[in-house]
Design a protein around this motif. Structure first.
Motif, PDB file in Angstrom:
ATOM      1  N   GLN A  24      11.878   6.434  10.303  1.00 47.62           N
ATOM      2  CA  GLN A  24      10.828   7.002   9.459  1.00 47.62           C
ATOM      3  C   GLN A  24      11.442   7.998   8.493  1.00 47.62           C
ATOM      4  O   GLN A  24      12.262   8.828   8.878  1.00 47.62           O
ATOM      5  CB  GLN A  24       9.756   7.685  10.310  1.00 47.62           C
ATOM      6  N   TYR A  25      11.009   7.925   7.222  1.00 48.49           N
ATOM      7  CA  TYR A  25      11.510   8.837   6.203  1.00 48.49           C
ATOM      8  C   TYR A  25      10.791  10.185   6.292  1.00 48.49           C
ATOM      9  O   TYR A  25       9.576  10.252   6.484  1.00 48.49           O
ATOM     10  CB  TYR A  25      11.297   8.261   4.807  1.00 48.49           C
ATOM     11  N   HIS A  33       6.025   5.821   1.346  1.00 51.73           N
ATOM     12  CA  HIS A  33       6.878   5.507   2.489  1.00 51.73           C
ATOM     13  C   HIS A  33       6.066   5.521   3.776  1.00 51.73           C
ATOM     14  O   HIS A  33       4.991   6.108   3.847  1.00 51.73           O
ATOM     15  CB  HIS A  33       8.018   6.529   2.611  1.00 51.73           C
ATOM     16  N   ASN A  34       6.633   4.867   4.794  1.00 58.51           N
ATOM     17  CA  ASN A  34       6.178   4.971   6.188  1.00 58.51           C
ATOM     18  C   ASN A  34       4.821   4.355   6.472  1.00 58.51           C
ATOM     19  O   ASN A  34       4.334   4.458   7.602  1.00 58.51           O
ATOM     20  CB  ASN A  34       6.133   6.445   6.641  1.00 58.51           C
ATOM     21  N   GLU A  66       5.138  11.482  -2.010  1.00 61.87           N
ATOM     22  CA  GLU A  66       6.081  10.538  -1.417  1.00 61.87           C
ATOM     23  C   GLU A  66       5.540   9.923  -0.133  1.00 61.87           C
ATOM     24  O   GLU A  66       5.925   8.808   0.237  1.00 61.87           O
ATOM     25  CB  GLU A  66       7.410  11.240  -1.122  1.00 61.87           C
TER      26      GLU A  66
END
Length: 696
Positions: free
Chosen positions: A612-613, A624-625, A620
Motif C-alpha cells: 500500500q502506498y 492509489h490504493n 493522492e
C-alpha cells in the motif's frame, strides 16, 4: 542484476503534529494526572463560572417578562427574585448532600441509577447533556450580546463572533484543566469584584439620596389588559426565567474527581462559595436594576420613547451606565468582565459534559471514545462533540439570546428533580439499614441521614414544582424541542447500551470456544513486479510462515505470462501462483483460491500481504490504493484470514513524516540496507536482510 541498496533517514517535519502541539501543548503522561487536580481557588472559576455568570442574564430575563404586564407589575419583582434566591440556596444545600454521598463524579446520573433504576438515570443523563449544550449556546450568545451593547457596530457579526468564541474555548480546554483554570480565573474574579463594587456603589448612592437612574427609566410600556389568571401565569413565567441563575450548580457534583484531596470537602466548600456569591450578586443586581428603573423588553419597539432599529443595551450595561456613567472606564471594565465571564461560563459545560460522557461510556451508554483521555489528560472527544453541537445550535438560532433562553433550564430541572427524588430514596435506605444496629454505633450516621433526607426532600418538592412551572410557561415558546430531544437521546443511549451488551455476550469466551486451525500460510498479492511487492515478499519471508505463496490475479493470459517471465529472470525465491480472472475481478478469485487451498491442505491460518502506498497529499489517496482497500474489505469477511498492509512511502509522504521513501539522485540514506532480490555480479542470488526493512 546488482542489488539495490537503500538507506533510511528520518527527519522531523510533521506539520500537522507541530500545529497540534502549538495549539494544545506537549502531551502529558498518565502519571501526571494528579498534577492536573484543582485547588479550590482554581476550581471556582472552572466549575462555577456558569452559575456566577447567569446573574448577568437571569435578572434581565426575569424583569423582561415582568415588564410585559406593565410597569405596575414590576413592583412584584422583589418577591420573584427572593423566590429564586431561596430556591438557589436549597439546591446548593441539596447538592452538597450528593457530593457527600456520591463523590465519584456521576452526580445526578449516578444517584438516579442506584436509587431509581436505568430508565430514569438515562433520562437524567440525556437532560444534562442537552443542558450542557444549551449552556454553551446561551453563555456565548449572552457574552456576544454584552459585547454588542458596548460596541453596537458588531451587531451584524453576531453569529460569526459566537462560533469563533466556541472554537477558542474548545482549544483552551483541550490544553488541559490546569491551563484552562489559569486562563479563566482572572476574568471570573474580576467579574465578581467589579459587579460587587458596582452593586455596593449603587446602593450607597441610593442611601445618600443620589440613586442611579438608567437611560431606559424614562421609557414606558403600554400594558395589555390582563386577567388575574394571565397575571399569575406571567409571574410564574418570570420566575422560571429567573431560575436560569441556577444552571451550573450540578457541575461541581459532576466534577468532584477533578478536585485535590480532600476531594469531598473541597468540592462542598467550592459549591458553598459559588452559591453564596451567586445569590448575593443576583439579589443585588435585581435591586439596583429596580432602583435605577431599568427597562428591558422582549420587543424593544414596544417601549414608548425607544428608537427602533438600534441594539437594546443589556441590563448589566444599563446598570453600569447608570452607576458609573456611560463611556466611563468603570463602565467598560464591567462590560468587558461581563462579556468575558459569560463567554467563559461555557467552560463549566466543557468540564461537565466530557466528565459525564466518560461516565456514560464506562457504563456502556455512550461510545467508548468518550472515555479516552487526549494528549493533555482531558476527555478531548467529549469536548469536540460539545463544541460542534453548540455551534449547530448557535447557527440555527442565530445566536439570539431571547430565543435560546426559552429552551434553557428545562434539562437542568429534569435532572434536579430526579436527582433529588433519588437522594430521598437513598437516605431512606440508609435509615432502614441502620435501624437494626445499636443506636450508639450509628447515631452520627442516622443524624446525617435525617438531615440529608430533610434537605433533599425540600429540594425535591421545590425542583419538581419549578419543573412544572417551567414546562407550562416555556413549552409553547420553544421548550417543546427540548422535551423532544431528551427522550430521543435517552432512547439512543439505551440502544448503545443494548448493542454493547450484545457484542460483549457474542465475544465472551466460554468452555466450548476452541480454534482448530493448523498451518500458517502467507499469501503476497502481486500485481506487477515492483519494489513495493518485493518489500511485501521480504516481510512475509521474515515472518517465517510455514509456507509463503506469491499470488497473481491475471486479467489476461498475457499478463500472467509476462509476470512469470520476470519472476524467473529475477530469481524470486517464492513460488508464484497465477489465477485467471475472466470477469476482471480481484477479491473473488483470491477468496476462491483460499477456500480451495484449505479444502486441500486443512484449515490453515492465512495471512494476506497487501502493498500500500503512503502519500502526503489528500488528492493522492484518490489515485492509489483503491483496489487494495476493496480487496482488504472483502477478505476480512473470510474466516481465518488476516490482512497485513505493507507500506511503501512515496516521496510526497515527507509532508507527513518528514522523510522520503527512497533516496534522491546523489543522496544516500543511513540505516539498515534493504537488498532487493536479484542476481549479483558473482552469479549468486542475493540474500535477504536479517529482518524486515524499515523502508522500501
Amino acid at each position: 542484476m546488482s542489488p539495490v541498496v537503500a538507506h533510511d533517514v528520518r527527519e522531523p517535519g510533521d506539520a500537522p503534529q507541530l500545529a497540534k502541539r502549538i495549539l494544545i501543548g506537549e502531551p502529558l503522561t498518565t502519571e501526571q494526572v494528579n498534577d492536573q487536580l484543582l485547588p479550590k481557588r482554581m476550581a471556582l472559576p472552572i466549575f462555577a463560572s456558569d452559575a456566577l455568570s447567569s446573574v448577568a442574564y437571569g435578572p434581565q430575563e426575569m424583569l423582561m417578562i415582568m415588564l410585559i404586564g406593565g410597569t405596575a407589575l414590576m413592583t412584584l419583582s422583589p418577591l420573584v427574585a427572593a423566590a429564586v434566591v431561596l430556591l438557589l440556596i436549597v439546591v446548593v444545600l441539596s447538592y452538597r448532600q450528593i457530593i457527600k454521598a456520591y463523590p465519584s463524579g456521576g452526580g445526578d446520573f449516578e444517584v438516579t441509577q442506584k436509587n431509581l433504576g436505568e430508565v430514569p438515570s438515562v433520562i437524567v443523563a440525556a437532560a444534562l447533556l442537552v443542558d450542557y449544550i444549551l449552556t454553551v449556546s446561551v453563555s456565548i450568545a449572552s457574552g456576544v450580546d454584552n459585547i454588542i451593547s458596548a460596541v453596537p457596530v458588531l451587531n451584524n457579526w453576531r453569529v460569526e463572533m459566537a462560533v469563533g468564541f466556541v472554537a477558542l474555548i474548545v482549544i483552551v480546554n483541550l490544553r488541559g484543566v490546569r491551563e484552562a483554570s489559569a486562563v479563566f480565573a482572572i476574568p471570573t474574579y474580576v467579574f465578581i469584584g467589579s459587579v460587587g463594587v458596582m452593586i455596593v456603589t449603587a446602593l450607597v448612592r441610593t442611601v445618600l439620596g443620589d440613586a442611579p437612574v438608567a437611560a431606559s427609566a424614562a421609557y414606558t410600556m403600554h400594558a395589555e389588559s390582563l386577567s388575574q389568571a394571565a397575571i399569575v401565569l406571567l409571574i410564574l413565567r418570570a420566575f422560571s426565567s429567573g431560575c436560569s441563575a441556577l444552571t451550573g450548580v450540578e457541575a461541581v457534583s459532576n466534577g468532584v474527581p477533578a478536585f485535590r484531596v480532600p476531594k469531598i470537602r473541597n468540592a462542598k466548600t467550592t459549591l458553598a462559595m459559588m452559591g453564596s456569591i451567586a445569590a448575593l450578586l443576583f439579589a443585588g443586581l435585581t435591586a439596583v436594576a429596580l432602583i435605577s428603573g431599568v427597562k428591558y423588553a422582549e420587543d424593544p419597539c414596544q417601549l414608548v420613547g425607544y428608537t427602533c432599529g438600534t441594539p437594546q443595551q443589556s441590563l448589566m450595561a444599563q446598570v453600569a451606565s447608570a452607576t458609573f456613567g456611560a463611556g466611563s472606564i468603570a463602565f467598560f471594565i464591567i462590560q468587558a468582565a461581563t462579556a468575558c465571564v459569560l463567554l467563559l461560563a461555557a467552560n463549566t459545560a466543557f468540564n461537565g459534559f466530557p466528565l459525564l460522557g466518560s461516565v456514560l461510556a464506562r457504563e456502556g451508554y455512550a461510545p467508548k471514545a468518550l472515555n479516552t483521555r487526549g494528549d493533555r489528560l482531558v476527555f478531548s472527544n467529549g469536548m469536540i462533540v460539545l463544541g460542534l453541537a453548540a455551534v449547530v445550535v448557535l447557527v440555527v438560532f442565530q445566536a439570539n439570546l431571547t430565543n435560546l433562553i426559552q429552551l434553557y433550564i428545562i434539562g437542568v430541572f429534569v435532572s434536579f428533580s430526579l436527582g433529588q427524588i433519588g437522594m430521598v430514596r437513598h437516605w431512606k435506605r440508609v435509615l432502614h439499614e441502620t435501624h437494626a444496629r445499636p443506636l450508639s454505633e450509628v447515631a452520627d450516621e442516622r443524624r446525617g441521614a435525617v438531615t440529608g433526607l430533610v434537605i433533599n426532600m425540600m429540594g425535591a418538592i421545590m425542583t419538581v414544582t419549578v419543573l412544572v412551572i417551567v414546562t407550562i410557561t416555556k413549552f409553547t415558546h420553544g421548550a417543546w424541542m427540548v422535551f423532544f430531544a431528551i427522550p430521543v437521546l435517552a432512547v439512543l443511549m439505551l440502544g448503545v447500551k443494548r448493542y454493547y451488551r450484545d457484542v460483549e455476550h457474542e465475544i465472551s469466551i466460554d468452555d466450548t470456544t476452541h480454534f482448530g486451525s493448523s498451518g500458517d500460510v502467507a499469501i503476497v498479492l502481486v500485481s506487477r513486479l515492483q519494489k513495493p511487492v518485493i518489500k511485501a515478499l521480504d516481510y512475509a519471508i521474515a515472518a517465517q510462515h510455514d509456507k509463503t505463496i506469491a499470488l497473481h490475479i491475471a486479467l489476461t493470459p498475457e499478463d500472467g505470462k509476462e509476470l512469470q517471465r520476470q519472476w524467473q529472470q529475477h530469481n524470486i525465491p517464492v513460488p508464484l501462483v497465477i489465477v485467471d480472472s475472466p470477469y476482471r475481478t480481484f477479491a473473488q478469485p483470491v477468496e476462491h483460491f483460499i477456500r480451495q487451498y484449505r479444502e486441500k491442505h486443512g484449515p490453515s491460518v492465512i495471512t494476506v500481504y497487501l502493498p500500500q502506498y503512503i502519500v502526503g497529499h489528500w488528492w493522492e489517496s484518490m489515485l492509489h490504493n483503491r483496489r487494495s482497500r476493496r480487496i482488504a474489505a472483502q477478505l476480512m469477511m473470510v474466516h481465518g484470514v488476516t490482512i497485513t498492509l505493507v507500506p511503501w512511502l512515496l516521496d510526497s509522504s515527507e509532508l507527513i513524516y518528514g522523510r522520503r521513501s527512497r533516496p534522491l539522485p546523489g543522496q544516500q540514506r543511513s540505516g539498515r540496507p534493504v537488498v532487493l532480490y536479484g542476481t549479483p555480479p558473482s552469479g549468486r542470488r542475493a540474500q535477504r536482510p536479517a529482518g524486515p526493512p524499515d523502508q522500501g
